[in-house]
Design a protein around this motif. Sequence first.
Motif, short mmCIF file in Angstrom:
data_model
loop_
_atom_site.label_atom_id
_atom_site.label_comp_id
_atom_site.label_asym_id
_atom_site.label_seq_id
_atom_site.Cartn_x
_atom_site.Cartn_y
_atom_site.Cartn_z
N CYS A 85 69.15 53.32 28.50
CA CYS A 85 67.87 53.43 27.54
C CYS A 85 68.31 54.05 26.19
CB CYS A 85 67.22 54.69 28.25
SG CYS A 85 65.45 55.06 27.17
N VAL A 86 67.69 53.63 24.99
CA VAL A 86 67.97 53.95 23.82
C VAL A 86 66.79 54.52 23.04
CG1 VAL A 86 68.81 52.97 21.59
CG2 VAL A 86 69.76 52.40 23.38
N ILE A 87 66.70 55.90 22.34
CA ILE A 87 65.74 56.18 21.75
C ILE A 87 66.02 56.63 20.27
CG2 ILE A 87 64.19 58.20 21.48
CD1 ILE A 87 64.87 59.26 24.29
N GLU A 88 64.94 55.91 19.62
CA GLU A 88 64.99 56.34 18.01
C GLU A 88 64.06 57.26 18.01
OE1 GLU A 88 64.95 52.89 15.46
OE2 GLU A 88 66.88 51.94 16.23
N ASN A 89 64.37 58.60 17.75
CA ASN A 89 63.49 59.77 17.72
C ASN A 89 62.77 59.76 16.11
OD1 ASN A 89 62.23 62.01 18.49
ND2 ASN A 89 63.74 63.57 17.96
N LYS A 128 71.25 57.37 29.45
CA LYS A 128 70.12 57.86 30.24
C LYS A 128 70.16 59.36 30.25
CE LYS A 128 68.17 58.15 34.94
NZ LYS A 128 67.98 57.54 35.99
N ALA A 129 71.43 59.83 29.99
CA ALA A 129 71.59 61.55 30.07
C ALA A 129 70.89 61.99 28.56
CB ALA A 129 73.08 61.92 30.39
N ARG A 135 59.70 49.77 25.22
CA ARG A 135 60.19 48.33 26.03
C ARG A 135 60.52 48.98 27.34
NH1 ARG A 135 64.74 44.89 26.19
NH2 ARG A 135 65.77 46.45 25.01
N VAL A 136 60.02 48.19 28.48
CA VAL A 136 60.71 48.37 29.89
C VAL A 136 61.26 47.16 30.29
CG1 VAL A 136 58.55 49.96 30.12
CG2 VAL A 136 58.44 47.69 30.75
N ILE A 163 62.24 52.46 31.58
CA ILE A 163 62.23 52.21 30.07
C ILE A 163 63.39 52.16 29.67
CG2 ILE A 163 61.72 53.87 28.22
CD1 ILE A 163 59.72 55.72 29.84
N VAL A 164 63.75 51.31 28.66
CA VAL A 164 64.98 50.72 28.07
C VAL A 164 65.07 51.10 26.57
CG1 VAL A 164 65.60 49.22 29.86
CG2 VAL A 164 64.16 48.37 27.85
#
Length: 127
Positions: free
Chosen positions: A41-45, A58-59, A111-112, A117-118
């Motif tokens: 998973c990658v988040i752009e906050n 994930k962590a 996106r999943v 969630i990825v």
Amino acid sequence: MTHGSFTDPESRATEALLQRFNQVFLSHDPAPLQDLVADDCVIENTQPAPDGSRHVGKAACLDLWTKIATMPDAYFEPESIIARGDRGEIRWRLIWGPDVTDSVRGVNLMRVRDGLIVEAQGYVKGN
């Protein structure tokens, strides 16, 4: 909260996953995140401007979302969830005080893949 998802099986599965994800922030219970987030998973906050912080793996994603879900004296008002295939959109308002100026509206573009969630990109309305 409104829904505007397509009726194909993939869109319905995406919407169900995003509903479970959204419930984490409404209940302030991050435990279900473990079963919702992919290893890659990658988040752009949403912050800091202009591009937001990037969280990879994930962590890192669990750490960020746990902190958001358990923020003291703050809560989310959901506005809508829309799913289209493997993509989804969650609109919300984050509230941290009694006045409308103590809040911000935002959206997460998600996106999943394989029921997890990825990718998540968060955006807020600014001044």
